[in-house]
Design an enzyme around this catalytic site. Sequence first.
Site, PDB file in Angstrom:
ATOM      1  CE  LYS A 128     -51.711  69.778 -16.730  1.00  0.00           C
ATOM      2  NZ  LYS A 128     -51.300  71.198 -16.756  1.00  0.00           N
ATOM      3  CG  ASP A 161     -51.562  72.160 -22.190  1.00  0.00           C
ATOM      4  OD1 ASP A 161     -52.527  72.506 -22.906  1.00  0.00           O
ATOM      5  OD2 ASP A 161     -51.202  72.786 -21.159  1.00  0.00           O
ATOM      6  CE  LYS A 176     -49.505  75.043 -22.985  1.00  0.00           C
ATOM      7  NZ  LYS A 176     -49.322  76.078 -21.967  1.00  0.00           N
ATOM      8  CG  ASP A 236     -49.232  69.703 -19.207  1.00  0.00           C
ATOM      9  OD1 ASP A 236     -48.646  70.058 -18.164  1.00  0.00           O
ATOM     10  OD2 ASP A 236     -50.314  70.194 -19.586  1.00  0.00           O
ATOM     11  CG  ASP A 295     -52.638  76.903 -22.085  1.00  0.00           C
ATOM     12  OD1 ASP A 295     -52.502  75.666 -21.973  1.00  0.00           O
ATOM     13  OD2 ASP A 295     -51.677  77.686 -22.267  1.00  0.00           O
ATOM     14  CD  GLU A 329     -54.124  71.912 -19.615  1.00  0.00           C
ATOM     15  OE1 GLU A 329     -54.140  73.143 -19.817  1.00  0.00           O
ATOM     16  OE2 GLU A 329     -53.092  71.303 -19.267  1.00  0.00           O
ATOM     17  NE  ARG A 355     -55.802  76.401 -13.467  1.00  0.00           N
ATOM     18  CZ  ARG A 355     -55.200  77.583 -13.346  1.00  0.00           C
ATOM     19  NH1 ARG A 355     -55.869  78.625 -12.896  1.00  0.00           N
ATOM     20  NH2 ARG A 355     -53.930  77.733 -13.642  1.00  0.00           N
TER      21      ARG A 355
HETATM   22  N1  BES Z   1     -49.182  72.835 -18.744  1.00  0.00           N
HETATM   23  C1  BES Z   1     -49.230  74.228 -18.517  1.00  0.00           C
HETATM   24  C2  BES Z   1     -48.245  74.681 -17.455  1.00  0.00           C
HETATM   25  C3  BES Z   1     -46.789  74.553 -17.803  1.00  0.00           C
HETATM   26  C4  BES Z   1     -46.113  75.604 -18.376  1.00  0.00           C
HETATM   27  C5  BES Z   1     -46.099  73.404 -17.491  1.00  0.00           C
HETATM   28  C6  BES Z   1     -44.766  75.471 -18.679  1.00  0.00           C
HETATM   29  C7  BES Z   1     -44.750  73.264 -17.802  1.00  0.00           C
HETATM   30  C8  BES Z   1     -44.082  74.309 -18.391  1.00  0.00           C
HETATM   31  C9  BES Z   1     -50.639  74.616 -18.051  1.00  0.00           C
HETATM   32  O1  BES Z   1     -51.676  73.834 -18.503  1.00  0.00           O
HETATM   33  C10 BES Z   1     -50.875  76.010 -18.536  1.00  0.00           C
HETATM   34  O2  BES Z   1     -50.882  76.197 -19.713  1.00  0.00           O
HETATM   35  N2  BES Z   1     -51.044  76.933 -17.606  1.00  0.00           N
HETATM   36  C11 BES Z   1     -51.260  78.299 -17.932  1.00  0.00           C
HETATM   37  C12 BES Z   1     -52.330  78.818 -17.022  1.00  0.00           C
HETATM   38  C13 BES Z   1     -52.885  80.153 -17.427  1.00  0.00           C
HETATM   39  C14 BES Z   1     -53.652  80.054 -18.724  1.00  0.00           C
HETATM   40  C15 BES Z   1     -53.786  80.631 -16.320  1.00  0.00           C
HETATM   41  C16 BES Z   1     -49.952  79.047 -17.718  1.00  0.00           C
HETATM   42  O3  BES Z   1     -49.204  78.719 -16.812  1.00  0.00           O
HETATM   43  O4  BES Z   1     -49.677  79.949 -18.495  1.00  0.00           O
HETATM   44 ZN    ZN Z   2     -51.159  71.843 -18.939  1.00  0.00          ZN
HETATM   45 ZN    ZN Z   3     -52.439  74.411 -20.410  1.00  0.00          ZN
END
Ligand code: BES
Ligand code: ZN
Ligand code: ZN
Length: 498
Positions: free
Chosen positions: A263, A268, A275, A286, A345, A347, A349
Amino acid sequence: MEFKIDREDLISTKSDVALVGLFESEESGSHFINASDGHLNNNLTSLINEGEISGRFSKITLLHTLGLLASKRVMFVGLGKRAEYGITQVKNVIGEAARAINKINCRTVSIDVISFTGNLLEEETVTGLITESFISGLYVYDRFKTEKVACNIEQIAFHCEKSNSRDVARGESIGSALNVVRDMANDPPNFLTPTKMSEIAVDIAESIPNMECDIFSRDKLTSLGMGAFLGVAQGSVESPKLIIMNYAGDPGNEKNKISLIGKGITFDSGGLDLKSAAGMRSMKGDMAGGATVIGALKAIGELGLKLNVLGIVAATENMPGGGAQRPGDVVVAMSGKTIEIDNTDAEGRLVLADALTYAVSQGSDQIVDVATLTGAVRIALGDKCVGAFGNDTDFTSLVIDSGMKVGERIWEMPTYSDYKSQLKSDVADIKNTGGSGAGAITGALFIGEFAGDCSWVHLDIAAVSNANSTKGYTVKGATGSGMNTLISLCEQLASITR
Ligand code: BES
Ligand code: ZN
Ligand code: ZN
Protein backbone atom coordinates in the site's frame (compact mmCIF):
# COMPACT_ATOMS: atom_id res chain seq x y z
CA MET A 1 31.27 2.91 7.83
CA GLU A 2 33.36 0.04 6.52
CA PHE A 3 33.15 -3.55 7.77
CA LYS A 4 35.92 -6.13 7.50
CA ILE A 5 36.84 -9.63 8.62
CA ASP A 6 39.99 -9.88 10.75
CA ARG A 7 41.52 -13.28 11.61
CA GLU A 8 44.01 -11.76 14.10
CA ASP A 9 43.56 -12.24 17.82
CA LEU A 10 41.33 -9.46 19.20
CA ILE A 11 43.44 -8.93 22.32
CA SER A 12 46.56 -8.04 20.36
CA THR A 13 44.81 -5.85 17.75
CA LYS A 14 44.71 -2.07 18.07
CA SER A 15 41.37 -0.25 17.94
CA ASP A 16 39.56 2.61 19.64
CA VAL A 17 37.18 0.15 21.28
CA ALA A 18 36.80 -3.61 21.56
CA LEU A 19 33.17 -4.73 21.80
CA VAL A 20 32.52 -7.85 23.88
CA GLY A 21 29.22 -9.59 24.74
CA LEU A 22 28.63 -11.07 28.20
CA PHE A 23 25.90 -13.44 29.34
CA GLU A 24 24.25 -12.76 32.68
CA SER A 25 25.65 -14.92 35.54
CA GLU A 26 28.40 -16.21 33.22
CA GLU A 27 30.60 -13.11 33.31
CA SER A 28 33.60 -14.79 34.90
CA GLY A 29 33.47 -17.60 32.34
CA SER A 30 33.95 -15.14 29.46
CA HIS A 31 36.79 -16.12 27.15
CA PHE A 32 37.76 -12.48 26.59
CA ILE A 33 37.83 -11.72 30.31
CA ASN A 34 39.97 -14.77 31.06
CA ALA A 35 42.41 -13.92 28.31
CA SER A 36 42.75 -10.21 29.17
CA ASP A 37 42.34 -10.04 32.96
CA GLY A 38 46.04 -10.76 33.56
CA HIS A 39 47.06 -7.78 31.39
CA LEU A 40 44.66 -5.62 33.40
CA ASN A 41 46.03 -6.71 36.79
CA ASN A 42 42.94 -8.87 37.44
CA ASN A 43 40.77 -5.77 37.72
CA LEU A 44 38.06 -7.34 35.53
CA THR A 45 37.44 -10.07 38.10
CA SER A 46 37.15 -7.44 40.84
CA LEU A 47 34.73 -5.38 38.76
CA ILE A 48 32.58 -8.47 38.12
CA ASN A 49 32.54 -9.25 41.83
CA GLU A 50 31.48 -5.68 42.59
CA GLY A 51 28.69 -5.92 40.02
CA GLU A 52 30.22 -3.13 37.92
CA ILE A 53 30.68 -5.39 34.89
CA SER A 54 27.48 -7.33 34.32
CA GLY A 55 25.79 -9.34 31.60
CA ARG A 56 22.38 -7.93 32.51
CA PHE A 57 20.47 -7.41 29.27
CA SER A 58 21.54 -4.24 27.47
CA LYS A 59 23.87 -3.10 30.30
CA ILE A 60 26.83 -1.27 28.81
CA THR A 61 30.13 -0.95 30.70
CA LEU A 62 32.95 1.10 29.22
CA LEU A 63 36.53 0.63 30.46
CA HIS A 64 39.65 2.56 29.47
CA THR A 65 42.58 0.18 29.17
CA LEU A 66 45.26 2.88 29.73
CA GLY A 67 47.80 1.16 27.50
CA LEU A 68 47.44 -2.28 29.11
CA LEU A 69 45.59 -3.74 26.10
CA ALA A 70 46.01 -3.03 22.39
CA SER A 71 42.47 -1.55 22.27
CA LYS A 72 42.12 1.84 23.94
CA ARG A 73 38.82 0.86 25.46
CA VAL A 74 36.70 -2.20 26.07
CA MET A 75 32.92 -1.98 25.91
CA PHE A 76 31.10 -4.86 27.58
CA VAL A 77 27.49 -5.30 26.57
CA GLY A 78 25.04 -7.47 28.51
CA LEU A 79 23.31 -10.21 26.50
CA GLY A 80 20.96 -11.22 29.33
CA LYS A 81 20.26 -14.85 30.21
CA ARG A 82 21.65 -17.39 27.75
CA ALA A 83 18.31 -19.24 27.65
CA GLU A 84 16.51 -16.09 26.46
CA TYR A 85 19.14 -15.13 23.87
CA GLY A 86 18.13 -14.92 20.21
CA ILE A 87 18.05 -12.80 17.06
CA THR A 88 16.02 -9.96 18.60
CA GLN A 89 18.44 -9.73 21.53
CA VAL A 90 21.53 -9.50 19.29
CA LYS A 91 19.91 -6.84 17.14
CA ASN A 92 18.81 -4.78 20.14
CA VAL A 93 22.06 -4.88 22.13
CA ILE A 94 24.10 -4.04 19.04
CA GLY A 95 21.78 -1.14 18.21
CA GLU A 96 22.36 0.27 21.72
CA ALA A 97 26.12 -0.40 21.62
CA ALA A 98 26.47 1.20 18.16
CA ARG A 99 24.96 4.46 19.38
CA ALA A 100 27.04 4.39 22.59
CA ILE A 101 30.25 3.88 20.58
CA ASN A 102 29.35 6.62 18.11
CA LYS A 103 28.65 9.03 20.98
CA ILE A 104 32.17 8.64 22.44
CA ASN A 105 33.79 9.43 19.08
CA CYS A 106 35.44 6.08 18.45
CA ARG A 107 36.58 5.63 14.86
CA THR A 108 37.66 1.99 14.89
CA VAL A 109 35.78 -0.89 16.51
CA SER A 110 36.97 -4.47 16.95
CA ILE A 111 34.31 -7.06 17.69
CA ASP A 112 34.74 -10.27 19.65
CA VAL A 113 32.31 -12.22 17.44
CA ILE A 114 32.46 -15.48 19.39
CA SER A 115 31.18 -13.69 22.53
CA PHE A 116 27.93 -12.93 20.68
CA THR A 117 27.27 -16.54 19.61
CA GLY A 118 24.85 -18.85 21.46
CA ASN A 119 21.54 -20.72 21.11
CA LEU A 120 21.79 -21.71 17.44
CA LEU A 121 23.34 -18.36 16.59
CA GLU A 122 26.60 -19.29 14.89
CA GLU A 123 29.43 -16.90 14.06
CA GLU A 124 28.22 -16.45 10.48
CA THR A 125 24.67 -15.49 11.47
CA VAL A 126 25.87 -13.23 14.25
CA THR A 127 28.28 -11.40 11.91
CA GLY A 128 25.41 -10.62 9.53
CA LEU A 129 23.12 -9.53 12.37
CA ILE A 130 25.78 -7.29 13.94
CA THR A 131 26.46 -5.61 10.59
CA GLU A 132 22.74 -5.09 9.99
CA SER A 133 22.20 -3.68 13.49
CA PHE A 134 25.11 -1.24 13.38
CA ILE A 135 23.54 0.17 10.22
CA SER A 136 19.96 0.16 11.52
CA GLY A 137 20.85 1.32 15.07
CA LEU A 138 22.84 4.32 13.83
CA TYR A 139 20.09 5.42 11.45
CA VAL A 140 19.26 9.13 11.49
CA TYR A 141 16.80 10.95 9.31
CA ASP A 142 18.49 14.25 8.50
CA ARG A 143 17.50 14.92 4.88
CA PHE A 144 16.03 18.29 5.82
CA LYS A 145 18.46 19.26 8.57
CA THR A 146 20.88 21.99 7.54
CA GLU A 147 23.44 20.49 9.89
CA LYS A 148 23.86 16.81 9.09
CA VAL A 149 24.48 14.29 11.87
CA ALA A 150 27.98 12.87 11.40
CA CYS A 151 28.75 9.19 11.94
CA ASN A 152 32.08 8.94 13.79
CA ILE A 153 32.61 5.21 13.31
CA GLU A 154 34.81 4.52 10.30
CA GLN A 155 35.80 0.89 10.54
CA ILE A 156 34.33 -2.18 12.20
CA ALA A 157 36.49 -5.32 12.30
CA PHE A 158 34.96 -8.73 13.00
CA HIS A 159 37.43 -10.92 14.89
CA CYS A 160 36.27 -14.41 14.08
CA GLU A 161 37.24 -17.80 12.73
CA LYS A 162 34.36 -18.85 10.49
CA SER A 163 32.50 -15.79 9.20
CA ASN A 164 33.44 -14.33 5.85
CA SER A 165 32.80 -11.28 3.72
CA ARG A 166 29.56 -12.76 2.37
CA ASP A 167 28.07 -12.70 5.87
CA VAL A 168 29.04 -9.04 6.16
CA ALA A 169 27.65 -8.21 2.70
CA ARG A 170 24.34 -9.82 3.64
CA GLY A 171 24.05 -7.66 6.76
CA GLU A 172 24.98 -4.56 4.77
CA SER A 173 22.32 -5.25 2.15
CA ILE A 174 19.59 -5.84 4.69
CA GLY A 175 20.58 -2.95 6.98
CA SER A 176 20.83 -0.43 4.18
CA ALA A 177 17.57 -1.62 2.58
CA LEU A 178 15.86 -1.16 5.95
CA ASN A 179 17.13 2.41 6.11
CA VAL A 180 15.85 3.07 2.58
CA VAL A 181 12.40 1.92 3.78
CA ARG A 182 12.67 4.15 6.85
CA ASP A 183 13.79 7.15 4.78
CA MET A 184 10.78 6.86 2.50
CA ALA A 185 8.30 6.57 5.38
CA ASN A 186 9.96 9.45 7.26
CA ASP A 187 10.06 11.66 4.16
CA PRO A 188 7.54 14.51 4.20
CA PRO A 189 4.53 13.97 1.94
CA ASN A 190 5.29 17.00 -0.25
CA PHE A 191 8.68 15.42 -0.99
CA LEU A 192 7.79 11.74 -1.25
CA THR A 193 5.00 11.97 -3.81
CA PRO A 194 3.91 8.90 -5.83
CA THR A 195 6.18 10.16 -8.62
CA LYS A 196 9.18 10.44 -6.28
CA MET A 197 8.47 6.96 -4.92
CA SER A 198 8.42 5.57 -8.45
CA GLU A 199 11.77 7.26 -9.20
CA ILE A 200 13.33 5.62 -6.15
CA ALA A 201 12.10 2.21 -7.34
CA VAL A 202 13.46 2.84 -10.85
CA ASP A 203 16.88 3.81 -9.43
CA ILE A 204 17.02 0.66 -7.31
CA ALA A 205 16.03 -1.57 -10.24
CA GLU A 206 18.73 0.05 -12.40
CA SER A 207 21.37 -0.91 -9.86
CA ILE A 208 20.40 -4.61 -9.93
CA PRO A 209 21.26 -6.65 -13.07
CA ASN A 210 18.18 -8.88 -13.35
CA MET A 211 15.57 -6.39 -12.17
CA GLU A 212 13.28 -4.24 -14.28
CA CYS A 213 10.88 -1.55 -13.23
CA ASP A 214 7.72 -0.43 -15.03
CA ILE A 215 5.71 2.58 -13.94
CA PHE A 216 2.04 2.83 -14.91
CA SER A 217 0.47 6.32 -14.79
CA ARG A 218 -3.16 7.45 -15.12
CA ASP A 219 -3.64 6.58 -18.81
CA LYS A 220 -2.28 3.07 -18.47
CA LEU A 221 -4.26 2.52 -15.25
CA THR A 222 -7.39 3.65 -17.10
CA SER A 223 -6.76 1.27 -19.99
CA LEU A 224 -6.26 -1.58 -17.52
CA GLY A 225 -9.63 -0.70 -15.95
CA MET A 226 -8.24 -0.02 -12.48
CA GLY A 227 -11.35 1.87 -11.33
CA ALA A 228 -10.79 1.18 -7.65
CA PHE A 229 -7.23 2.57 -7.66
CA LEU A 230 -8.17 5.54 -9.86
CA GLY A 231 -11.18 6.38 -7.67
CA VAL A 232 -8.83 6.95 -4.72
CA ALA A 233 -6.42 9.00 -6.84
CA GLN A 234 -9.02 11.32 -8.37
CA GLY A 235 -9.11 13.70 -5.40
CA SER A 236 -5.41 14.52 -5.77
CA VAL A 237 -3.44 16.63 -8.22
CA GLU A 238 -0.51 14.21 -7.88
CA SER A 239 -0.31 11.57 -10.57
CA PRO A 240 -0.91 8.03 -9.23
CA LYS A 241 1.76 5.45 -10.01
CA LEU A 242 1.57 1.69 -10.10
CA ILE A 243 5.17 0.68 -9.48
CA ILE A 244 6.08 -2.75 -10.83
CA MET A 245 9.48 -4.18 -9.96
CA ASN A 246 10.24 -7.44 -11.68
CA TYR A 247 13.15 -9.46 -10.31
CA ALA A 248 14.08 -12.50 -12.38
CA GLY A 249 16.22 -14.52 -9.98
CA ASP A 250 15.17 -17.86 -11.51
CA PRO A 251 14.33 -16.94 -15.13
CA GLY A 252 13.82 -20.45 -16.50
CA ASN A 253 11.35 -21.37 -13.79
CA GLU A 254 8.08 -19.43 -14.09
CA LYS A 255 6.48 -21.43 -11.25
CA ASN A 256 9.08 -20.21 -8.74
CA LYS A 257 7.39 -16.85 -8.32
CA ILE A 258 5.85 -14.66 -5.66
CA SER A 259 4.16 -11.27 -5.75
CA LEU A 260 4.81 -8.76 -2.98
CA ILE A 261 2.29 -5.93 -2.94
CA GLY A 262 2.47 -2.72 -0.92
CA LYS A 263 0.00 0.00 0.00
CA GLY A 264 1.62 3.22 -1.13
CA ILE A 265 -0.65 6.04 0.06
CA THR A 266 1.88 8.88 0.24
CA PHE A 267 -0.61 10.91 2.24
CA ASP A 268 -3.94 9.77 3.64
CA SER A 269 -6.13 12.77 4.46
CA GLY A 270 -9.11 10.42 4.56
CA GLY A 271 -10.55 11.98 1.40
CA LEU A 272 -14.02 13.54 1.75
CA ASP A 273 -14.43 11.42 4.89
CA LEU A 274 -11.71 13.70 6.21
CA LYS A 275 -9.61 12.54 9.14
CA SER A 276 -9.32 14.62 12.31
CA ALA A 277 -6.17 16.74 12.76
CA ALA A 278 -4.78 14.21 15.24
CA GLY A 279 -5.65 11.27 13.00
CA MET A 280 -4.08 12.86 9.93
CA ARG A 281 -0.79 13.90 11.54
CA SER A 282 1.01 10.56 11.00
CA MET A 283 -0.48 9.85 7.57
CA LYS A 284 2.68 10.61 5.59
CA GLY A 285 3.64 7.09 6.71
CA ASP A 286 0.67 5.46 4.97
CA MET A 287 3.01 4.28 2.21
CA ALA A 288 5.10 2.19 4.64
CA GLY A 289 3.84 -1.07 3.12
CA GLY A 290 4.92 0.09 -0.34
CA ALA A 291 8.31 1.21 0.97
CA THR A 292 8.69 -2.19 2.64
CA VAL A 293 8.15 -3.92 -0.69
CA ILE A 294 10.65 -1.65 -2.49
CA GLY A 295 13.25 -2.20 0.27
CA ALA A 296 12.69 -5.96 0.22
CA LEU A 297 13.16 -6.07 -3.56
CA LYS A 298 16.43 -4.12 -3.19
CA ALA A 299 17.81 -6.60 -0.66
CA ILE A 300 16.45 -9.67 -2.49
CA GLY A 301 18.12 -8.47 -5.71
CA GLU A 302 21.42 -7.70 -3.99
CA LEU A 303 21.42 -11.10 -2.27
CA GLY A 304 20.73 -12.69 -5.67
CA LEU A 305 18.00 -14.99 -4.35
CA LYS A 306 17.03 -17.77 -6.74
CA LEU A 307 13.37 -17.01 -7.29
CA ASN A 308 11.24 -14.60 -9.29
CA VAL A 309 9.65 -11.74 -7.40
CA LEU A 310 7.07 -9.29 -8.68
CA GLY A 311 6.98 -6.23 -6.43
CA ILE A 312 3.91 -4.05 -6.89
CA VAL A 313 3.26 -0.75 -5.14
CA ALA A 314 0.02 1.15 -5.62
CA ALA A 315 1.14 4.72 -4.95
CA THR A 316 -1.24 7.66 -4.72
CA GLU A 317 -2.43 10.34 -2.36
CA ASN A 318 -5.90 10.15 -0.81
CA MET A 319 -7.06 13.76 -0.95
CA PRO A 320 -10.41 15.60 -0.79
CA GLY A 321 -9.91 17.74 -3.95
CA GLY A 322 -12.83 18.91 -6.07
CA GLY A 323 -12.69 15.77 -8.18
CA ALA A 324 -12.56 13.46 -5.16
CA GLN A 325 -14.74 10.39 -5.01
CA ARG A 326 -17.78 10.61 -2.78
CA PRO A 327 -19.24 8.28 -0.19
CA GLY A 328 -21.96 6.55 -2.18
CA ASP A 329 -19.98 6.39 -5.43
CA VAL A 330 -19.72 3.03 -7.15
CA VAL A 331 -16.45 2.13 -8.88
CA VAL A 332 -15.62 -0.82 -11.10
CA ALA A 333 -12.44 -2.64 -10.12
CA MET A 334 -10.07 -4.21 -12.64
CA SER A 335 -11.50 -7.63 -11.74
CA GLY A 336 -14.96 -6.45 -12.87
CA LYS A 337 -16.36 -6.34 -9.31
CA THR A 338 -18.38 -3.25 -8.48
CA ILE A 339 -17.56 -1.52 -5.20
CA GLU A 340 -19.69 0.91 -3.24
CA ILE A 341 -17.53 3.57 -1.60
CA ASP A 342 -18.98 3.58 1.89
CA ASN A 343 -16.07 5.50 3.39
CA THR A 344 -13.38 7.28 1.39
CA ASP A 345 -10.92 6.77 4.26
CA ALA A 346 -10.91 3.00 3.65
CA GLU A 347 -8.75 3.65 0.59
CA GLY A 348 -5.92 1.18 1.15
CA ARG A 349 -8.05 -1.85 0.35
CA LEU A 350 -9.27 -0.14 -2.84
CA VAL A 351 -5.82 0.45 -4.28
CA LEU A 352 -4.72 -3.03 -3.15
CA ALA A 353 -7.75 -4.62 -4.85
CA ASP A 354 -6.51 -3.57 -8.28
CA ALA A 355 -2.89 -4.31 -7.45
CA LEU A 356 -3.88 -7.88 -6.49
CA THR A 357 -5.91 -8.32 -9.67
CA TYR A 358 -2.87 -7.18 -11.65
CA ALA A 359 -0.64 -9.70 -9.80
CA VAL A 360 -3.15 -12.47 -10.55
CA SER A 361 -3.16 -11.45 -14.23
CA GLN A 362 0.64 -11.86 -14.27
CA GLY A 363 0.38 -15.55 -13.36
CA SER A 364 1.35 -15.27 -9.73
CA ASP A 365 0.04 -17.97 -7.45
CA GLN A 366 1.48 -16.67 -4.20
CA ILE A 367 0.75 -13.15 -3.01
CA VAL A 368 1.71 -11.27 0.13
CA ASP A 369 0.43 -7.75 0.66
CA VAL A 370 1.78 -5.37 3.26
CA ALA A 371 -0.26 -2.38 4.36
CA THR A 372 -0.87 0.17 7.07
CA LEU A 373 -4.49 -0.82 6.58
CA THR A 374 -6.48 -0.25 9.77
CA GLY A 375 -6.51 1.49 13.11
CA ALA A 376 -8.46 -1.58 14.26
CA VAL A 377 -5.41 -3.85 14.15
CA ARG A 378 -3.91 -1.82 17.00
CA ILE A 379 -7.09 -2.32 19.04
CA ALA A 380 -6.88 -6.06 18.39
CA LEU A 381 -3.14 -6.68 18.86
CA GLY A 382 -1.48 -3.51 20.16
CA ASP A 383 1.88 -2.50 18.73
CA LYS A 384 3.93 -5.56 19.66
CA CYS A 385 3.14 -7.69 16.62
CA VAL A 386 1.86 -7.65 13.06
CA GLY A 387 -1.55 -9.11 12.17
CA ALA A 388 -1.62 -11.77 9.44
CA PHE A 389 -4.71 -12.78 7.48
CA GLY A 390 -4.76 -15.42 4.78
CA ASN A 391 -6.71 -17.92 2.69
CA ASP A 392 -4.24 -20.84 2.83
CA THR A 393 -3.14 -22.09 6.25
CA ASP A 394 0.15 -23.56 5.05
CA PHE A 395 1.19 -20.39 3.27
CA THR A 396 0.16 -18.21 6.22
CA SER A 397 2.24 -20.42 8.53
CA LEU A 398 5.20 -20.10 6.18
CA VAL A 399 4.94 -16.30 6.30
CA ILE A 400 4.64 -16.26 10.11
CA ASP A 401 7.55 -18.66 10.41
CA SER A 402 9.64 -16.48 8.08
CA GLY A 403 9.02 -13.55 10.41
CA MET A 404 10.05 -15.58 13.44
CA LYS A 405 13.35 -16.46 11.80
CA VAL A 406 14.27 -12.77 11.64
CA GLY A 407 12.79 -11.61 14.93
CA GLU A 408 9.55 -10.13 13.57
CA ARG A 409 6.45 -11.19 15.47
CA ILE A 410 3.33 -11.94 13.45
CA TRP A 411 0.04 -13.20 14.85
CA GLU A 412 -2.54 -15.00 12.73
CA MET A 413 -6.04 -13.51 12.75
CA PRO A 414 -9.20 -15.34 11.64
CA THR A 415 -10.71 -14.87 8.20
CA TYR A 416 -13.98 -16.76 8.78
CA SER A 417 -16.14 -16.26 5.72
CA ASP A 418 -19.24 -15.28 7.70
CA TYR A 419 -17.56 -11.95 8.50
CA LYS A 420 -17.99 -11.20 4.78
CA SER A 421 -21.68 -10.45 5.38
CA GLN A 422 -20.51 -7.15 6.91
CA LEU A 423 -19.26 -6.10 3.47
CA LYS A 424 -22.64 -6.58 1.72
CA SER A 425 -23.77 -3.57 -0.28
CA ASP A 426 -27.32 -2.66 -1.30
CA VAL A 427 -26.19 -1.22 -4.60
CA ALA A 428 -22.93 -2.94 -5.65
CA ASP A 429 -21.19 -6.32 -5.40
CA ILE A 430 -19.37 -5.27 -2.24
CA LYS A 431 -18.76 -2.15 -0.12
CA ASN A 432 -15.42 -0.98 1.18
CA THR A 433 -16.16 -0.95 4.92
CA GLY A 434 -17.51 -3.57 7.28
CA GLY A 435 -19.14 -1.48 10.00
CA SER A 436 -18.32 -1.76 13.65
CA GLY A 437 -16.51 -4.81 14.98
CA ALA A 438 -13.69 -6.83 13.45
CA GLY A 439 -12.41 -3.85 11.42
CA ALA A 440 -9.01 -5.39 10.70
CA ILE A 441 -10.65 -8.66 9.59
CA THR A 442 -13.26 -7.11 7.30
CA GLY A 443 -10.49 -4.96 5.76
CA ALA A 444 -8.49 -8.11 5.06
CA LEU A 445 -11.52 -10.00 3.72
CA PHE A 446 -12.21 -7.18 1.28
CA ILE A 447 -8.67 -7.50 -0.12
CA GLY A 448 -8.97 -11.29 -0.21
CA GLU A 449 -11.90 -10.95 -2.63
CA PHE A 450 -9.33 -9.94 -5.26
CA ALA A 451 -6.82 -12.74 -4.70
CA GLY A 452 -8.42 -15.09 -7.26
CA ASP A 453 -7.18 -18.66 -6.74
CA CYS A 454 -3.85 -17.55 -5.30
CA SER A 455 -2.45 -18.36 -1.90
CA TRP A 456 -2.58 -14.97 -0.26
CA VAL A 457 -1.48 -13.38 3.01
CA HIS A 458 -2.20 -9.83 4.12
CA LEU A 459 0.05 -8.24 6.74
CA ASP A 460 -1.49 -5.27 8.54
CA ILE A 461 1.48 -3.22 9.77
CA ALA A 462 -0.51 -0.12 10.81
CA ALA A 463 0.42 -0.48 14.50
CA VAL A 464 4.11 -1.31 14.11
CA SER A 465 5.25 0.94 11.28
CA ASN A 466 6.15 3.85 13.54
CA ALA A 467 8.03 3.99 16.86
CA ASN A 468 7.64 6.71 19.50
CA SER A 469 11.12 6.30 20.91
CA THR A 470 14.58 4.98 20.10
CA LYS A 471 15.41 1.63 21.68
CA GLY A 472 17.68 -1.21 20.56
CA TYR A 473 17.89 -1.26 16.76
CA THR A 474 14.62 0.67 16.52
CA VAL A 475 15.01 4.38 15.92
CA LYS A 476 12.18 6.84 16.65
CA GLY A 477 10.03 7.29 13.54
CA ALA A 478 9.52 4.82 10.71
CA THR A 479 10.58 1.29 11.70
CA GLY A 480 10.74 -0.57 8.38
CA SER A 481 8.93 -3.48 10.09
CA GLY A 482 7.92 -6.27 7.76
CA MET A 483 10.80 -5.94 5.30
CA ASN A 484 12.88 -8.60 6.99
CA THR A 485 9.91 -10.99 6.95
CA LEU A 486 9.49 -10.57 3.19
CA ILE A 487 13.19 -11.23 2.57
CA SER A 488 13.18 -14.24 4.88
CA LEU A 489 10.06 -15.61 3.13
CA CYS A 490 11.74 -15.30 -0.26
CA GLU A 491 14.84 -17.03 1.07
CA GLN A 492 12.68 -19.90 2.28
CA LEU A 493 10.78 -20.15 -1.01
CA ALA A 494 14.07 -20.09 -2.93
CA SER A 495 15.42 -22.94 -0.82
CA ILE A 496 12.22 -25.04 -1.12
CA THR A 497 12.30 -25.02 -4.93
CA ARG A 498 16.06 -25.43 -5.30
N1 BES B 1 -4.29 4.59 6.85
C1 BES B 1 -5.41 4.28 7.65
C2 BES B 1 -5.10 3.26 8.73
C3 BES B 1 -4.16 3.71 9.81
C4 BES B 1 -4.64 4.27 10.97
C5 BES B 1 -2.80 3.51 9.68
C6 BES B 1 -3.75 4.67 11.96
C7 BES B 1 -1.91 3.91 10.67
C8 BES B 1 -2.40 4.48 11.82
C9 BES B 1 -6.53 3.71 6.76
O1 BES B 1 -6.56 4.13 5.46
C10 BES B 1 -7.82 4.10 7.40
O2 BES B 1 -8.07 5.26 7.48
N2 BES B 1 -8.58 3.11 7.84
C11 BES B 1 -9.83 3.35 8.48
C12 BES B 1 -10.81 2.35 7.95
C13 BES B 1 -12.24 2.64 8.30
C14 BES B 1 -12.72 3.89 7.60
C15 BES B 1 -13.06 1.46 7.89
C16 BES B 1 -9.63 3.18 9.98
O3 BES B 1 -8.84 2.34 10.40
O4 BES B 1 -10.25 3.93 10.72
ZN1 ZN C 1 -4.70 4.70 4.67
ZN1 ZN D 1 -7.63 5.95 5.15
